[in-house]
Design a protein around this motif. Structure first.
Motif, PDB file in Angstrom:
ATOM      1  N   UNK A  49      52.663  13.324 -64.734  1.00 49.85           N
ATOM      2  CA  UNK A  49      51.160  12.411 -63.694  1.00 49.85           C
ATOM      3  C   UNK A  49      50.918  14.039 -63.431  1.00 49.85           C
ATOM      4  N   UNK A  50      52.085  15.227 -62.929  1.00 51.09           N
ATOM      5  CA  UNK A  50      51.674  16.660 -62.913  1.00 51.09           C
ATOM      6  C   UNK A  50      50.770  17.541 -63.810  1.00 51.09           C
ATOM      7  N   UNK A  51      51.482  16.810 -64.605  1.00 47.70           N
ATOM      8  CA  UNK A  51      51.032  18.011 -66.316  1.00 47.70           C
ATOM      9  C   UNK A  51      49.130  16.995 -66.248  1.00 47.70           C
ATOM     10  N   UNK A  52      48.897  16.260 -66.481  1.00 44.39           N
ATOM     11  CA  UNK A  52      47.254  15.680 -66.033  1.00 44.39           C
ATOM     12  C   UNK A  52      45.841  16.068 -64.747  1.00 44.39           C
ATOM     13  N   UNK A  53      47.030  16.230 -63.924  1.00 43.64           N
ATOM     14  CA  UNK A  53      46.441  16.608 -62.516  1.00 43.64           C
ATOM     15  C   UNK A  53      46.365  17.689 -62.747  1.00 43.64           C
ATOM     16  N   UNK A  54      46.757  19.031 -63.880  1.00 46.89           N
ATOM     17  CA  UNK A  54      46.327  20.160 -63.605  1.00 46.89           C
ATOM     18  C   UNK A  54      45.991  20.240 -64.917  1.00 46.89           C
ATOM     19  N   UNK A  55      45.693  19.869 -66.435  1.00 46.44           N
ATOM     20  CA  UNK A  55      45.024  19.518 -67.185  1.00 46.44           C
ATOM     21  C   UNK A  55      43.746  18.990 -66.963  1.00 46.44           C
ATOM     22  N   UNK A  56      43.539  18.267 -65.314  1.00 47.28           N
ATOM     23  CA  UNK A  56      42.582  17.421 -65.764  1.00 47.28           C
ATOM     24  C   UNK A  56      41.366  19.103 -64.488  1.00 47.28           C
ATOM     25  N   UNK A  57      42.152  19.562 -63.889  1.00 50.49           N
ATOM     26  CA  UNK A  57      41.599  20.383 -62.741  1.00 50.49           C
ATOM     27  C   UNK A  57      40.642  21.888 -63.943  1.00 50.49           C
ATOM     28  N   UNK A  58      41.621  22.316 -65.111  1.00 43.25           N
ATOM     29  CA  UNK A  58      41.192  23.144 -65.857  1.00 43.25           C
ATOM     30  C   UNK A  58      40.086  23.097 -66.793  1.00 43.25           C
ATOM     31  N   UNK A  59      40.334  21.767 -66.948  1.00 43.78           N
ATOM     32  CA  UNK A  59      38.854  20.775 -67.968  1.00 43.78           C
ATOM     33  C   UNK A  59      37.602  21.179 -66.708  1.00 43.78           C
ATOM     34  N   UNK A  60      37.837  20.506 -65.801  1.00 43.21           N
ATOM     35  CA  UNK A  60      36.639  20.575 -64.784  1.00 43.21           C
ATOM     36  C   UNK A  60      36.213  22.238 -64.599  1.00 43.21           C
ATOM     37  N   UNK A  61      36.719  23.004 -64.334  1.00 39.27           N
ATOM     38  CA  UNK A  61      37.023  23.847 -64.381  1.00 39.27           C
ATOM     39  C   UNK A  61      35.468  25.124 -65.267  1.00 39.27           C
ATOM     40  N   UNK A  62      36.524  24.862 -66.439  1.00 39.52           N
ATOM     41  CA  UNK A  62      35.925  25.404 -67.583  1.00 39.52           C
ATOM     42  C   UNK A  62      34.477  25.018 -68.313  1.00 39.52           C
ATOM     43  N   UNK A  63      34.056  23.616 -67.920  1.00 34.41           N
ATOM     44  CA  UNK A  63      33.326  22.859 -68.204  1.00 34.41           C
ATOM     45  C   UNK A  63      32.339  22.233 -67.229  1.00 34.41           C
ATOM     46  N   UNK A  64      32.273  23.247 -66.187  1.00 31.13           N
ATOM     47  CA  UNK A  64      30.635  23.348 -64.486  1.00 31.13           C
ATOM     48  C   UNK A  64      29.608  24.183 -66.104  1.00 31.13           C
ATOM     49  N   UNK A  65      28.791  23.014 -65.438  1.00 30.45           N
ATOM     50  CA  UNK A  65      27.762  23.030 -65.674  1.00 30.45           C
ATOM     51  C   UNK A  65      26.936  22.559 -67.289  1.00 30.45           C
ATOM     52  N   UNK A  66      28.698  22.177 -67.757  1.00 28.81           N
ATOM     53  CA  UNK A  66      28.500  21.403 -69.382  1.00 28.81           C
ATOM     54  C   UNK A  66      27.551  20.174 -69.080  1.00 28.81           C
ATOM     55  N   UNK A  67      26.654  20.046 -70.224  1.00 29.15           N
ATOM     56  CA  UNK A  67      25.988  18.426 -69.884  1.00 29.15           C
ATOM     57  C   UNK A  67      26.313  17.195 -71.480  1.00 29.15           C
ATOM     58  N   UNK A  68      27.213  18.112 -72.284  1.00 28.37           N
ATOM     59  CA  UNK A  68      28.101  17.422 -73.116  1.00 28.37           C
ATOM     60  C   UNK A  68      29.033  17.806 -73.695  1.00 28.37           C
ATOM     61  N   UNK A  69      30.741  17.233 -73.486  1.00 24.69           N
ATOM     62  CA  UNK A  69      31.611  17.798 -73.524  1.00 24.69           C
ATOM     63  C   UNK A  69      32.532  16.495 -74.076  1.00 24.69           C
TER      64      UNK A  69
END
Length: 521
Positions: A178-198
């Motif tokens: 659960x912790x790994x998923x939460x931290x991974x998702x947050x890193x992805x969200x921050x890296x993909x800010x403004x992206x339209x196709x992920x």
């Protein structure tokens, strides 16, 4: 084992100094008082020179009879207090591992027999750990006779559905995934800010909860949700089918443009053409407890490897180059500049973990895999791995490291369930932890898949492959701590280390999470 943590015992027992057998006064060690019978028991276990394991039968246990018989020759062993029994089991396991490593079958056989009188898969934490380590050591001994080994294991099969069930139990009982998923998702969200196709590549796609939460987060973006494509990789088609159906259902509820692509494959056999990475997509990669399996290699084929018994001069040379690497980081130089000068010396160093905390075992599969993913130019790649060194060539080192690591895992798992009564906990211990322990200890070469390494080595491997580190943000750590509070998980900690995060049971790191990006050469 009460307030006395079992992994403290495993680390401290190697330094235990007990008086000679003749002394009768009680001995206090870590707050535990040992009587004369325990002193007698341990006197034969602690020697100044631990290398002499091939002499007369069972030299570490001269007071034990080699004669076969029913029951233990010392029935009072079962009456030891839990802390005394725990220390006894640790010493017996270490000694037995020495005999197995030395090929002393007779001594190892006697040692395993005595351990079996104290170990139990239904006992306290140390008894359960000892039961699985004993099984693993015995399994390794049996492989000396391939015919016998195959005959005894010919009917032992496990269905893929059982493996999925136990993985989901681990997800539910412990917070690590659960912790790994939460931290991974947050890193992805921050890296993909403004992206339209992920496009996200999930290297082990079996738990939809991670991506359901990501879908919900992306749906709330002020600029609107992106077009999201997830490529899931797993060995079982039915797992991917269920995963895809669940995610498509959630995406439709949230009105997010979504596509799920499934690839049925083992990670080492992955055909990168099937990933179908398209121009214009922002690429993310999620690897949760997967990369270490790619370190498996046939040690006999490794050319130029320095053995664990290499001269001290070579060990010192290797350490000097590691120090250069650490100094390079302090002075903000690039890894490429360092390798240009010292690449020959670096690759001549020993791969054995005994020589240096940062020595790397060569792995052609890992190099090829990381190189291929670097070429895909991911904006973010998040890696979760076990924080322990189980990839050494020395059996005794692996046993010692594994005992420390799994002692903490068994302890935190027990704290999350009803003491000694949970069927779910027993399944996780036997079918997940026990299986990993057996692979670490009983297997070699390509069969040994559980080659866990610590964060420092993953940093070095990924930087050698051309990746640049992405510091994990405070938001990710905050969300992880909030999750621990919401589930009322006590005893767990999240620690920052060089921009990466360590998930700890009390102060013992158990898993590392690091983020990476494509770095131009």
């Amino acid at each position: 084992m009460g307030l006395l943590k079992i992994w403290d015992l495993t680390e401290a027992s190697a330094d235990l100094k007990l008086p000679a057998t003749g002394r009768r006064e009680p001995v206090n060690f870590l707050g535990v008082e040992f009587g004369s019978q325990y002193q007698l028991l341990m006197a034969g276990n602690v020697q100044e020179d631990r290398s002499s394991v091939t002499s007369s039968p069972l030299p570490l246990f001269p007071w034990m009879s080699l004669s076969p018989g029913l029951g233990s020759p010392f029935p009072w062993l079962r009456d030891l207090q839990p802390e005394e029994r725990g220390l006894c089991l640790i010493q017996l396991l270490h000694a037995c591992a020495n005999h197995v490593a030395a090929g002393s079958v007779e001594n190892a056989n006697v040692g395993l027999g005595h351990i079996s009188h104290l170990a139990s898969p239904d006992g306290d934490t140390m008894q359960r750990i000892a039961a699985y380590f004993t099984e693993a050591l015995a399994d390794r001994m049996l492989k000396v006779w391939p015919g016998l080994y195959k005959a005894l294991n010919s009917t032992k099969t496990r269905s893929p559905s059982e493996e999925i069930i136990v993985q989901k139990l681990f997800f539910e009982l412990c917070p690590f995934l659960k912790l790994s998923y939460v931290i991974t998702n947050q890193a992805i969200v921050e890296a993909m800010e403004g992206e339209k196709m992920i496009h996200i590549i999930d290297l082990h796609s079996f738990e939809p909860a991670q991506w359901i939460e990501l879908l919900r987060t992306l749906s709330a973006r002020p600029e609107g949700p992106p077009h999201l494509r997830i490529t899931g990789i797993h060995e079982q088609k039915e797992v991917l089918d269920q995963m895809g159906a669940r995610l498509v259902e959630e995406a439709e509820k949230l009105d997010i443009p979504f596509q799920f692509n499934s690839i049925v494959s083992k990670l080492e056999n992955l055909d990168l053409e099937r990933l179908r990475v398209k121009t214009g997509e922002a690429l993310a990669v999620s690897s949760v407890l997967q990369l270490h399996s790619l370190l498996a290699t046939d040690e006999a084929e490794v050319v130029g490897r320095v053995s664990p018994s290499a001269p001290a001069s070579k060990s010192a040379s290797h350490n000097n180059h590691i120090q250069k690497f650490m100094q390079m980081n302090q002075h903000q130089k690039t890894l490429g500049e360092w390798l240009e000068k010292d690449v020959v010396h670096y690759h001549c160093s020993s791969p054995d973990s005994a020589l240096s905390p940062l020595s790397l075992a060569p792995s052609p599969n890992m190099g090829t895999f990381l190189g291929a993913f670097w070429a895909l130019s991911p904006k973010i790649m998040v890696v979760t791995e076990q924080e322990s060194d189980h990839n050494g060539y020395s059996l005794t080192e692996r046993v010692s490291e594994a005992m420390n690591f799994y002692a903490a895992l068994f302890d935190c798992l027990e704290s999350s369930t009803d003491p000694r009564a949970s069927l779910e906990r027993q399944k996780v211990e036997k079918m997940l932890f026990g299986k990993e322990i057996k692979n670490i200890i009983a297997c070699e070469g390509n069969e040994r898949r559980e080659r866990h390494e610590k964060l420092e080595k993953w940093i070095l491997r990924l930087e050698l492959a051309g990746f640049g580190r992405v510091p994990l943000s405070y938001d990710g750590m905050w969300q992880a701590n909030r999750l621990l509070q919401s589930y009322n998980y006590g005893g767990y900690k999240i620690k920052d280390k060089k921009g990466c995060l360590l998930i700890c049971w009390h102060d013992r790191p158990l898993y590392s999470i690091s983020a990476w990006r494509h770095r131009r050469q």
